[in-house]
Design a protein around this motif. Structure first.
Motif, PDB file in Angstrom:
ATOM      1  N   LEU A 204       0.810  -1.218   0.000  1.00  0.00           N
ATOM      2  CA  LEU A 204       0.000   0.000   0.000  1.00  0.00           C
ATOM      3  C   LEU A 204       0.845   1.269   0.000  1.00  0.00           C
ATOM      4  N   ARG A 205       2.138   1.122   0.218  1.00  0.00           N
ATOM      5  CA  ARG A 205       3.005   2.296   0.160  1.00  0.00           C
ATOM      6  C   ARG A 205       3.855   2.305  -1.107  1.00  0.00           C
ATOM      7  N   GLN A 206       3.402   1.567  -2.122  1.00  0.00           N
ATOM      8  CA  GLN A 206       4.046   1.626  -3.435  1.00  0.00           C
ATOM      9  C   GLN A 206       3.624   2.913  -4.139  1.00  0.00           C
ATOM     10  N   LEU A 207       4.581   3.617  -4.713  1.00  0.00           N
ATOM     11  CA  LEU A 207       4.230   4.823  -5.463  1.00  0.00           C
ATOM     12  C   LEU A 207       3.527   4.480  -6.769  1.00  0.00           C
ATOM     13  N   ASP A 208       3.719   3.261  -7.260  1.00  0.00           N
ATOM     14  CA  ASP A 208       3.055   2.817  -8.481  1.00  0.00           C
ATOM     15  C   ASP A 208       1.850   1.958  -8.086  1.00  0.00           C
ATOM     16  N   PRO A 209       0.624   2.477  -8.227  1.00  0.00           N
ATOM     17  CA  PRO A 209      -0.559   1.711  -7.812  1.00  0.00           C
ATOM     18  C   PRO A 209      -0.766   0.437  -8.614  1.00  0.00           C
ATOM     19  N   ARG A 210      -0.124   0.345  -9.784  1.00  0.00           N
ATOM     20  CA  ARG A 210      -0.263  -0.883 -10.576  1.00  0.00           C
ATOM     21  C   ARG A 210       0.384  -2.066  -9.862  1.00  0.00           C
ATOM     22  N   ILE A 211       1.394  -1.773  -9.032  1.00  0.00           N
ATOM     23  CA  ILE A 211       2.014  -2.848  -8.241  1.00  0.00           C
ATOM     24  C   ILE A 211       1.052  -3.289  -7.148  1.00  0.00           C
ATOM     25  N   ALA A 212       0.447  -2.322  -6.459  1.00  0.00           N
ATOM     26  CA  ALA A 212      -0.523  -2.658  -5.411  1.00  0.00           C
ATOM     27  C   ALA A 212      -1.665  -3.491  -5.978  1.00  0.00           C
ATOM     28  N   ALA A 213      -2.051  -3.209  -7.224  1.00  0.00           N
ATOM     29  CA  ALA A 213      -3.169  -3.922  -7.849  1.00  0.00           C
ATOM     30  C   ALA A 213      -2.882  -5.404  -8.041  1.00  0.00           C
ATOM     31  N   THR A 214      -1.601  -5.782  -8.094  1.00  0.00           N
ATOM     32  CA  THR A 214      -1.253  -7.195  -8.313  1.00  0.00           C
ATOM     33  C   THR A 214      -1.123  -7.986  -7.009  1.00  0.00           C
ATOM     34  N   ARG A 215      -1.248  -7.317  -5.858  1.00  0.00           N
ATOM     35  CA  ARG A 215      -0.907  -7.953  -4.590  1.00  0.00           C
ATOM     36  C   ARG A 215      -2.068  -8.664  -3.885  1.00  0.00           C
ATOM     37  N   ASN A 216      -3.285  -8.602  -4.444  1.00  0.00           N
ATOM     38  CA  ASN A 216      -4.435  -9.324  -3.882  1.00  0.00           C
ATOM     39  C   ASN A 216      -4.675  -8.998  -2.406  1.00  0.00           C
ATOM     40  N   LEU A 217      -4.726  -7.707  -2.110  1.00  0.00           N
ATOM     41  CA  LEU A 217      -4.974  -7.270  -0.733  1.00  0.00           C
ATOM     42  C   LEU A 217      -6.466  -7.321  -0.410  1.00  0.00           C
ATOM     43  N   ASP A 218      -6.776  -7.264   0.863  1.00  0.00           N
ATOM     44  CA  ASP A 218      -8.166  -7.250   1.312  1.00  0.00           C
ATOM     45  C   ASP A 218      -8.280  -6.269   2.469  1.00  0.00           C
ATOM     46  N   LEU A 219      -9.508  -6.023   2.917  1.00  0.00           N
ATOM     47  CA  LEU A 219      -9.682  -5.033   3.978  1.00  0.00           C
ATOM     48  C   LEU A 219     -10.944  -5.331   4.781  1.00  0.00           C
ATOM     49  N   PHE A 220     -10.829  -5.297   6.110  1.00  0.00           N
ATOM     50  CA  PHE A 220     -11.973  -5.393   7.011  1.00  0.00           C
ATOM     51  C   PHE A 220     -12.198  -4.026   7.657  1.00  0.00           C
ATOM     52  N   LEU A 221     -13.467  -3.606   7.718  1.00  0.00           N
ATOM     53  CA  LEU A 221     -13.815  -2.365   8.414  1.00  0.00           C
ATOM     54  C   LEU A 221     -14.185  -2.668   9.869  1.00  0.00           C
ATOM     55  N   PHE A 222     -13.738  -1.822  10.791  1.00  0.00           N
ATOM     56  CA  PHE A 222     -14.060  -2.049  12.201  1.00  0.00           C
ATOM     57  C   PHE A 222     -14.392  -0.763  12.942  1.00  0.00           C
ATOM     58  N   GLY A 223     -14.258   0.393  12.285  1.00  0.00           N
ATOM     59  CA  GLY A 223     -14.461   1.644  13.019  1.00  0.00           C
ATOM     60  C   GLY A 223     -14.815   2.800  12.109  1.00  0.00           C
ATOM     61  N   TYR A 224     -14.719   4.010  12.665  1.00  0.00           N
ATOM     62  CA  TYR A 224     -15.183   5.189  11.957  1.00  0.00           C
ATOM     63  C   TYR A 224     -14.534   6.413  12.576  1.00  0.00           C
ATOM     64  N   GLY A 225     -14.421   7.447  11.765  1.00  0.00           N
ATOM     65  CA  GLY A 225     -13.878   8.714  12.228  1.00  0.00           C
ATOM     66  C   GLY A 225     -14.989   9.747  12.203  1.00  0.00           C
ATOM     67  N   GLN A 226     -15.057  10.537  11.128  1.00  0.00           N
ATOM     68  CA  GLN A 226     -16.154  11.499  10.993  1.00  0.00           C
ATOM     69  C   GLN A 226     -17.448  10.731  10.704  1.00  0.00           C
ATOM     70  N   TRP A 227     -18.449  10.941  11.545  1.00  0.00           N
ATOM     71  CA  TRP A 227     -19.702  10.170  11.445  1.00  0.00           C
ATOM     72  C   TRP A 227     -20.868  11.136  11.627  1.00  0.00           C
ATOM     73  N   THR A 228     -21.725  11.239  10.627  1.00  0.00           N
ATOM     74  CA  THR A 228     -22.817  12.215  10.678  1.00  0.00           C
ATOM     75  C   THR A 228     -24.188  11.543  10.767  1.00  0.00           C
ATOM     76  N   ILE A 229     -24.201  10.244  11.108  1.00  0.00           N
ATOM     77  CA  ILE A 229     -25.458   9.483  11.158  1.00  0.00           C
ATOM     78  C   ILE A 229     -25.802   9.259  12.629  1.00  0.00           C
ATOM     79  N   ASP A 230     -26.428  10.235  13.242  1.00  0.00           N
ATOM     80  CA  ASP A 230     -26.580  10.262  14.696  1.00  0.00           C
ATOM     81  C   ASP A 230     -27.582   9.248  15.234  1.00  0.00           C
ATOM     82  N   GLU A 231     -28.433   8.688  14.353  1.00  0.00           N
ATOM     83  CA  GLU A 231     -29.488   7.805  14.857  1.00  0.00           C
ATOM     84  C   GLU A 231     -28.971   6.442  15.328  1.00  0.00           C
ATOM     85  N   ILE A 232     -27.720   6.102  15.020  1.00  0.00           N
ATOM     86  CA  ILE A 232     -27.163   4.810  15.444  1.00  0.00           C
ATOM     87  C   ILE A 232     -26.206   5.059  16.600  1.00  0.00           C
ATOM     88  N   GLN A 233     -26.544   4.547  17.782  1.00  0.00           N
ATOM     89  CA  GLN A 233     -25.795   4.896  18.983  1.00  0.00           C
ATOM     90  C   GLN A 233     -25.135   3.708  19.683  1.00  0.00           C
TER      91      GLN A 233
END
Length: 671
Positions: A204-233
């Motif tokens: 993910l710190r490759q300056l050439d994104p075409r290299i990152a595209a070949t690496r078969n990375l994945d990502l799990f979401l677990f949190g949030y920063g700026q959040w404007t949806i106040d109805e979920i507490q």
């Protein structure tokens, strides 16, 4: 097609392809075969080439990576990405719970999540569009890696939510991707990544994104920063909401009403983390209620409402009894430590990689050394350090050889490669490894021709190169160990059948450097025949999407060799197919409608087909294969020793086929 029609068609294709990608990369439940996805993707790409001004920002074609960057810009986090405090044992978890309850004076519910061992990132969405991705950095300022994160297939480029939303997660490299990447780097003589986390961060710190595209990375979401949806507490509510928006959420998270439940969850994953297809290094425990989080607040560095339990290191002590060398199909010589057997992370380990001569020197490896061995999940065990205090003076320093252990040719370093290579094209070890690769499932897929049989064929001097396979006679096979009349007949038949394989299978099987199964498919689709590919120039090759400079160089160099030209001539004369056989679709020919829009489950052991062959047939004829029986299942195909899936199908009155009915369907399509 006028411009308005093109725009409508492109919009429909983008929506369709993004749904299919979500099913494949997030839900792990694809509804269409890969070939159908590729067909629609190419259709969209051609429309975008014809109407570039109509290209949608969330088009899947935007994931492949653009031009290299000169450097990463800094990104200031509006909400700091703070680190967590750590706990290392049960007592420290109970101390955390005591602090939480003392601060709240009321009951608390926790959410426990697996702590993915990767790179923390933040993703920002405005009006539904993914506009920025950044690293954690020091928690307050990170780096803009938007171009690289766009290449991660599980990152949605568009979400339904139109309000400002910043989500946070962990980018990681699955075990299979890590092993494949290091295998490629080893064959190329490049330094190996020490672990999946380093590989993910480096990608993910490759300056050439075409290299990152070949690496078969994945990502799990677990949190949030700026959040404007106040109805979920609640944190759990937000996780469910993020899942509804199309984000990939780790399914193993749990709500725990007591600290004892938390400790049970921690104990379970401490024991079972090796079963996961990715690295975790602990468990994160968070107070679920957001108002309670606010009440507890923060210390100067960490939140008081969360803690990270860190697993003990998965290491063991063993002793090096010997060092064994192996020669790969590209000539790379790899040292492996032979160890006194030791139990680590659920299995007995007796071998551990030493990677290369540089690592042996860095660790000062000696035969007889007491060493620390590490095994993370199903990643190959490795020697991480020597226990110097255990040395007796009888240990023997190990030096890498100067000549190939298989053919005695002098070993060389190419350019700045770390690896030692044997450059002899007739090296028996390389020939044998090349043949093992040639017959493998993703290549020519010759059933019955495993490593042990190939060993015997080489020992008996029945084969010395790929084309020798196609000259084998049944009577030559019969004297081999465990090779009866039926086995020999089946093997000869399987070799003969492999001649019909499409061009991409042959290309991958030839073992051209840097050309994997996907690149072979792309080349076959582009040039259609071996002859045209042999004549391809470097410029023609690099002009193809996803074929990079190294790949193009490797292809041109490979086909320029006289030995390769002679091999391909011999294979052609022996009847091996040299053309691309496009997979038939509904528009090309009459195919069976039995499986069209049907959900099928395979269970039990099939005798005449592999599970993969049956799945490919069903999917190529319009069906979808899933792993569990439900009310949405249309058909169950049951082999021998069918278990609970068969019982569930009977209970739900779902039609059940035996293997003979599947065979009849396959014969019906092929005739």
């Amino acid at each position: 097609m006028n411009k308005q029609e093109a725009k409508e068609k492109m919009a429909a294709l983008v929506d369709q392809l993004n749904i299919y990608a979500h099913e494949y990369y997030v839900l792990d439940n694809p509804s269409i075969p890969d070939a159908e996805y590729d067909k629609k993707y190419q259709e969209l790409r051609k429309l975008e080439e014809a109407y570039p001004d109509l290209t949608f920002p969330h088009s899947p074609t935007k994931r492949v990576g653009g031009e290299p960057l000169e450097g990463f810009e800094k990104v200031e986090h509006e909400v700091p990405m703070l680190s967590l405090g750590n706990a290392f044992n049960e007592q420290e978890l109970r101390d955390f719970h005591r602090r939480v309850t003392n601060g709240l004076h009321e009951e608390v519910v926790y959410v426990c999540e697996l702590k993915i061992d990767g790179l923390a990132v933040a993703l920002t969405y405005e009006n539904g569009q993914f506009v920025r991705g950044s690293t954690r950095g020091d928690g307050r300022v990170g780096e803009d890696i938007t171009s690289n994160l766009r290449t991660v297939r599980s990152v949605p480029l568009y979400i339904p939510e139109q309000r400002l939303l910043e989500v946070r997660g962990e980018a990681y490299m699955p075990h299979h991707s890590f092993l494949k990447l290091n295998e490629i780097r080893e064959e190329s003589g490049e330094p190996l990544f020490a672990n999946p986390r380093n590989a993910a961060a480096g990608s993910l710190r490759q300056l050439d994104p075409r290299i990152a595209a070949t690496r078969n990375l994945d990502l799990f979401l677990f949190g949030y920063g700026q959040w404007t949806i106040d109805e979920i507490q609640t944190h759990s509510g937000r996780l469910e909401y993020l899942k509804e928006q199309g984000f990939k959420i780790n399914k193993e998270w749990r709500k725990c009403k007591t600290i004892d439940e938390v400790i049970e969850y921690v104990a379970y994953w401490t024991e079972n983390r090796g079963s996961l297809p990715y690295e975790i290094d602990g468990i994160v425990i968070k107070v679920d209620d957001l108002s309670q989080q606010e009440t507890l607040g923060y210390t100067a560095r960490t939140p008081r409402w969360a803690i990270a339990y860190k697993f003990p290191a998965t290491e063991a002590i063993s002793k090096i009894e010997d060092v064994e060398l192996s020669v790969g199909r590209t000539g790379v010589v790899t040292p492996t430590a032979i160890l006194q057997p030791v139990f680590i992370d659920g299995s007995t380990v007796s071998r551990a990689t030493l990677h290369n001569a540089d690592q042996i020197r860095a660790l000062d490896i000696r035969i007889g050394d007491t060493v620390i061995v590490k095994k993370a999940g199903d990643i190959i065990p490795k020697v991480v350090r020597v226990v110097i205090t255990e040395r007796t003076g009888e240990e023997v320093p190990y030096e890498m050889p100067t000549h190939c252990p298989a053919c005695k040719t002098e070993l060389v370093h190419l350019d700045d490669e770390v690896a030692l290579r044997c450059m002899n094209p007739d090296c028996p070890a390389q020939l044998k490894e090349g043949l093992i690769h040639f017959v493998s499932r993703d290549a020519m897929n010759i059933d019955g021709l495993g490593e042990k049989v190939i060993d015997q064929l080489f020992r008996e001097k029945l084969v010395n190169s790929i084309d020798d396979l196609y000259r084998l006679k049944k009577e030559q096979l019969l004297p081999l160990q465990r090779m009866g009349e039926k086995s020999a007949s089946n093997l000869i038949l399987a070799i003969e059948e492999s001649k019909k394989n499409s061009l991409e299978k042959l290309l991958f099987g030839l073992g051209i450097r840097h050309i994997g199964a996907k690149a072979a498919q792309i080349l076959a689709d582009e040039f259609e025949t071996m002859e045209k590919l042999q004549q391809a120039t470097y410029d023609q090759l690099v002009a193809i999407n996803e074929i990079g400079e190294k790949m193009a160089d490797a292809v041109v160099h490979y086909f320029a060799q006289e030995k390769v030209k002679e091999l391909l001539e011999r294979l052609n004369e022996l009847g091996v197919n040299m053309s691309y056989e496009r997979r038939q679709t509904d528009g090309d020919s009459e195919v069976s409608e039995i499986f069209t829009n049907k959900t099928v489950v395979l269970t039990g052991k099939l005798e005449k087909f592999t599970r993969r062959e049956a799945k490919e047939f069903i999917e190529s004829n319009g069906g979808k294969v899933t792993s569990s029986v439900s009310k949405n299942t249309d058909l169950v195909i049951a082999g021998d020793a069918s278990g609970s899936k068969y019982d569930q199908a009977k209970k739900l009155s779902i039609p059940i086929w035996d293997e003979s009915q599947l065979e009849a369907a396959i014969k019906g399509v092929s005739t």
